[in-house]
Design a protein around this motif. Structure first.
Motif, short mmCIF file in Angstrom:
data_model
loop_
_atom_site.label_atom_id
_atom_site.label_comp_id
_atom_site.label_asym_id
_atom_site.label_seq_id
_atom_site.Cartn_x
_atom_site.Cartn_y
_atom_site.Cartn_z
N LEU A 179 4.64 11.05 -2.19
CA LEU A 179 5.27 10.49 -3.39
C LEU A 179 4.27 10.30 -4.53
O LEU A 179 4.66 9.90 -5.63
CB LEU A 179 5.94 9.15 -3.06
N GLY A 180 3.01 10.55 -4.26
CA GLY A 180 2.00 10.41 -5.30
C GLY A 180 1.50 8.99 -5.50
O GLY A 180 0.87 8.68 -6.52
N VAL A 181 1.75 8.13 -4.53
CA VAL A 181 1.35 6.73 -4.66
C VAL A 181 -0.16 6.58 -4.79
O VAL A 181 -0.66 5.65 -5.44
CB VAL A 181 1.90 5.90 -3.47
N ALA A 182 -0.90 7.50 -4.20
CA ALA A 182 -2.36 7.43 -4.26
C ALA A 182 -2.89 7.50 -5.69
O ALA A 182 -4.03 7.09 -5.97
CB ALA A 182 -2.99 8.54 -3.42
N ASP A 183 -2.07 8.01 -6.61
CA ASP A 183 -2.49 8.15 -8.01
C ASP A 183 -2.23 6.88 -8.83
O ASP A 183 -2.63 6.81 -9.99
CB ASP A 183 -1.77 9.33 -8.66
N PHE A 184 -1.57 5.90 -8.24
CA PHE A 184 -1.26 4.67 -8.97
C PHE A 184 -2.44 3.69 -8.88
O PHE A 184 -2.96 3.46 -7.80
CB PHE A 184 -0.01 3.99 -8.39
N PRO A 185 -2.85 3.12 -10.02
CA PRO A 185 -3.95 2.16 -9.97
C PRO A 185 -3.56 0.80 -9.41
O PRO A 185 -4.41 0.05 -8.95
CB PRO A 185 -4.37 2.02 -11.44
N HIS A 186 -2.26 0.49 -9.44
CA HIS A 186 -1.79 -0.82 -8.98
C HIS A 186 -0.60 -0.66 -8.04
O HIS A 186 0.27 0.18 -8.28
CB HIS A 186 -1.35 -1.71 -10.15
N ALA A 187 -0.56 -1.49 -7.00
CA ALA A 187 0.58 -1.52 -6.09
C ALA A 187 0.95 -2.96 -5.80
O ALA A 187 0.07 -3.81 -5.65
CB ALA A 187 0.25 -0.78 -4.79
N ILE A 188 2.25 -3.21 -5.73
CA ILE A 188 2.76 -4.55 -5.42
C ILE A 188 3.67 -4.44 -4.22
O ILE A 188 4.65 -3.69 -4.23
CB ILE A 188 3.53 -5.14 -6.62
N VAL A 189 3.33 -5.17 -3.16
CA VAL A 189 4.15 -5.20 -1.96
C VAL A 189 5.01 -6.46 -2.02
O VAL A 189 4.52 -7.57 -1.85
CB VAL A 189 3.29 -5.21 -0.68
N GLY A 190 6.30 -6.25 -2.26
CA GLY A 190 7.21 -7.39 -2.41
C GLY A 190 8.12 -7.59 -1.21
O GLY A 190 9.12 -8.28 -1.30
N ILE A 191 7.78 -6.97 -0.08
CA ILE A 191 8.60 -7.09 1.13
C ILE A 191 8.41 -8.49 1.72
O ILE A 191 7.29 -8.89 2.03
CB ILE A 191 8.19 -6.03 2.18
N GLY A 192 9.50 -9.23 1.86
CA GLY A 192 9.36 -10.59 2.36
C GLY A 192 10.08 -10.84 3.66
O GLY A 192 9.68 -11.69 4.45
N SER A 193 11.13 -10.08 3.94
CA SER A 193 11.96 -10.36 5.12
C SER A 193 11.41 -9.76 6.40
O SER A 193 11.79 -10.17 7.49
CB SER A 193 13.38 -9.85 4.88
N ASP A 194 10.54 -8.78 6.30
CA ASP A 194 9.99 -8.08 7.46
C ASP A 194 8.47 -8.09 7.37
O ASP A 194 7.88 -7.26 6.68
CB ASP A 194 10.53 -6.65 7.50
N LEU A 195 7.84 -9.05 8.05
CA LEU A 195 6.38 -9.20 7.94
C LEU A 195 5.65 -7.99 8.48
O LEU A 195 4.61 -7.60 7.95
CB LEU A 195 5.93 -10.46 8.68
N SER A 196 6.19 -7.39 9.53
CA SER A 196 5.56 -6.20 10.09
C SER A 196 5.54 -5.06 9.07
O SER A 196 4.52 -4.41 8.86
CB SER A 196 6.30 -5.76 11.35
N ALA A 197 6.68 -4.84 8.41
CA ALA A 197 6.75 -3.79 7.39
C ALA A 197 5.84 -4.09 6.23
O ALA A 197 5.20 -3.19 5.66
CB ALA A 197 8.19 -3.63 6.91
N SER A 198 5.74 -5.36 5.86
CA SER A 198 4.85 -5.76 4.77
C SER A 198 3.40 -5.40 5.08
O SER A 198 2.70 -4.79 4.26
CB SER A 198 4.98 -7.27 4.52
#
Length: 230
Positions: free
Chosen positions: A74-93
């Protein structure tokens, strides 16, 4: 929300950001970043949530964020910033965080729901951890107590608050009050009833009923605000 303010201040104008987890927190952050001129890619495993935001974000993708190869495609490696907003599944977070660290994202923010969640995230590689529920609860407690009109606490225990002018500041220039020396906080602005906030200087005179914007260590701000009721 304090967390949105902190995150927004951390990005240079026009930076691209990937927001993973399009729940209430992730969507609120994404909307704020869009308003500030950032390109935002949203990723969520829930197709319905992705469709809901498809026309609002720069890109919205249904994908498994715990899979590093999927994120790479998806090209995520090219993004300078990432926000992980997953709250309901700690494992997935945490697995998403691990995937982002493997992609060597330079600036990773993670929403934590418990102290343990946040501590593990920092050990894995999160650069910033925020606790929106806990911080909102603290803010509401301050507002209910009536001492503070508005309150934002930043990292390292630093706070900015709008408070009712305490008695030690009444009817004399701020330079004569010695607020910083005596109470450890700085008065940044003053608002009189029916007027706008004005920058506070050494010659500013505060009268009963004024509102002050003050900054300093959170404990000092709270203590100083309490003097409005003594």
């Amino acid at each position: 929300m304090a967390d949105l303010f902190k995150i927004s201040l951390s990005f240079s104008k026009g930076d691209s950001v990937v927001v993973i987890g399009l729940g209430r927190f992730g969507c609120a952050v994404a909307q704020s970043l869009l308003r500030l001129g950032h390109d935002v890619m949203g990723i969520d495993r829930d197709e319905q949530q992705v469709q809901l935001w498809a026309d609002r974000l720069t890109h919205a993708v249904q994908a498994d964020s715990t899979n590093v190869n999927t994120l790479r495609q998806l090209g995520v490696a090219d993004f300078p910033h990432a926000i992980v907003g997953i709250g309901s599944d700690l494992s997935a977070s945490l697995m998403t965080l691990m995937a982002l660290t493997e992609l060597q994202i330079k600036d990773i923010w993670l929403k934590a729901v418990t102290a343990e969640h946040g501590q593990i995230a920092q050990r894995i590689g999160a650069h910033h951890v925020v606790y929106p529920e806990a911080e909102m609860g603290e803010r509401i407690a301050h507002l209910i107590a009536g001492r503070i009109v508005d309150y934002i606490e930043f990292g390292e225990g630093f706070a900015v608050a709008t408070i009712h002018a305490p008695a030690p500041t009444h009817n004399r220039p701020l330079a004569d009050c010695g607020v910083l020396e005596a109470f450890g906080v700085m008065v940044m602005a003053v608002r009189r009833a029916g007027e706008e906030f004005q920058h506070a200087g050494p010659d500013t005179v505060v009268v009963p009923g004024d509102l002050l914007i003050v900054s300093g260590p959170a404990s000092k701000v709270e203590e100083f605000a309490g003097r409005a009721h003594t």
